[in-house]
Design an enzyme around this catalytic site. Structure first.
Site, short mmCIF file in Angstrom:
data_model
loop_
_atom_site.label_atom_id
_atom_site.label_comp_id
_atom_site.label_asym_id
_atom_site.label_seq_id
_atom_site.Cartn_x
_atom_site.Cartn_y
_atom_site.Cartn_z
N SER A 17 0.85 -1.20 0.00
CA SER A 17 0.00 0.00 0.00
C SER A 17 0.88 1.25 0.00
CB SER A 17 -0.88 -0.03 1.26
OG SER A 17 -1.63 1.15 1.40
N LEU A 19 3.15 4.38 0.23
CA LEU A 19 4.52 4.73 -0.13
C LEU A 19 5.36 3.50 -0.51
CD1 LEU A 19 6.77 6.92 -0.23
CD2 LEU A 19 7.16 6.46 2.20
N SER A 144 8.94 10.16 10.31
CA SER A 144 7.83 11.08 10.04
C SER A 144 8.14 12.43 10.67
CB SER A 144 6.54 10.51 10.65
OG SER A 144 5.52 11.48 10.65
N TYR A 157 1.96 6.96 18.34
CA TYR A 157 2.50 7.10 16.97
C TYR A 157 3.69 8.04 16.99
CZ TYR A 157 2.84 7.95 11.94
OH TYR A 157 3.31 8.05 10.65
N LYS A 161 7.56 7.05 16.03
CA LYS A 161 8.29 7.67 14.92
C LYS A 161 9.52 8.42 15.44
CE LYS A 161 6.13 6.14 11.42
NZ LYS A 161 6.84 5.33 10.42
#
Ligand SMILES: NC(=O)c1ccc[n+]([C@@H]2O[C@H](COP(=O)([O-])OP(=O)(O)OC[C@H]3O[C@@H](n4cnc5c(N)ncnc54)[C@H](OP(=O)(O)O)[C@@H]3O)[C@@H](O)[C@H]2O)c1
Length: 265
Positions: A17, A19, A144, A157, A161
């Site tokens: 999926s 990237l 990210s 999250y 990251k």
């Protein structure tokens, strides 16, 4: 699996999926070997079929990035067939606390850290010894811009990251003298099934293609890091330097809701 004679051999995690899929398709060409993982066999097979159509050799493994022994065994089996030139540790999930919950939840928080941080660590730990032995290889960690400051709407999250980015930055310095280059990518929003589940402002969002192009250019140059859009990263870094209450207020006021993980699709 037979011995591969491809000129360039890639591993891309999370290639079913977004990237990871885009990068797999963009790198696909005759003379290229791509080893692709994801949790969903059907979606992975769709990517693989398109990659094959473009003339590349491809193998797939339905594998959870957070399954350390499974990842290690798979990467070792690939290495036994031929050297991996480039690892792109991209697999990731994004969730946040539900509207009525204060935090992510025990299992959800652990799952995010396992996939987004441990998934990177496992892949790098498994492949790096082979690259070091031949003093050649490239590793790309997909972090990210969410890694630059604590984010009240997605605590686990942001932490996962931040961990992935700092891990990548740390191993880069250790691996460079051993002939292995590490590129740490910190993208902001790009359009993908992941961002479709993010309900809130997505400032300066780019296409998946634009994000993949940035990352490919960084890998071509063996750049130590790529951060885009820089304005978002600078803003978050600035908020991090200001008194905590200022950043907490600014980010806490954002109206963000995050839908369920795409794994449940
Ligand atoms: N989209 C953004 O705006 C954005 C911004 C910054 C950073 N990123 C990061 O970029 C990476 C790719 O994101 P994306 O937007 O392309 O998301 P996506 O479209 O949801 O794709 C995520 C990929 O990771 C795989 N994956 C998720 N959990 C996995 C697990 N436990 N084991 C193995 N594979 C797993 C998924 O495969 P299955 O579903 O088949 O498991 C899928 O192929 C992620 O690390 C994400 O955090 C995204």
């Amino acid at each position: 699996m037979g011995t591969s004679f491809a000129e360039r051999r890639f591993v891309i995690t999370g290639a079913s999926s977004g990237l990871g899929r885009r990068l797999a398709l963009d790198y696909a060409a005759p003379g290229v070997f791509l080893a692709l993982t994801g949790r969903h066999a059907e979606r992975l097979a769709e990517t693989a079929a398109e990659v094959r159509h473009k003339g590349a050799e491809v193998v797939t493994a339905v594998l959870d990035a957070g399954d350390g022994p499974g990842m290690k065994a798979w990467l070792e089996s690939l290495e036994a067939e031929g050297p991996i030139d480039i690892l792109i540790a991209n697999a990731g999930v994004m969730t946040g606390p539900a509207a009525d919950d204060a935090l992510d939840g025990f299992d959800a928080a652990a799952g995010l850290i396992r996939t987004n941080l441990l998934g990177v660590v496992y892949a790098v730990e498994a492949i790096a010894p082979f690259m070091i032995a031949r003093r050649r290889g490239q590793i790309c960690v997909i972090a990210s811009t969410a890694s630059f400051r604590g984010l009240p709407y997605m605590p686990a999250y942001a932490a996962s990251k931040a961990g992935a980015r700092i891990y990548g930055e740390s191993v880069r310095g250790r691996l460079a003298p051993l002939g292995v280059s590490v590129t740490v990518a910190s993208p902001g929003f790009f359009a993908s099934p992941m961002t479709e589940r993010f309900h809130g402002d997505k400032p300066l969002m780019v296409t998946t293609q634009a994000a993949a192009d940035r990352i490919r250019r960084a890998l071509d140059k063996r750049a130590p890091r790529t951060i885009f859009p820089r304005r978002i990263a600078l803003l978050l870094r600035l908020l991090d330097l200001l008194p905590a209450s200022v950043g907490d207020k600014a980010l806490g006021d954002l109206a963000v809701r995050i839908g369920a993980d795409g794994g449940a699709r």
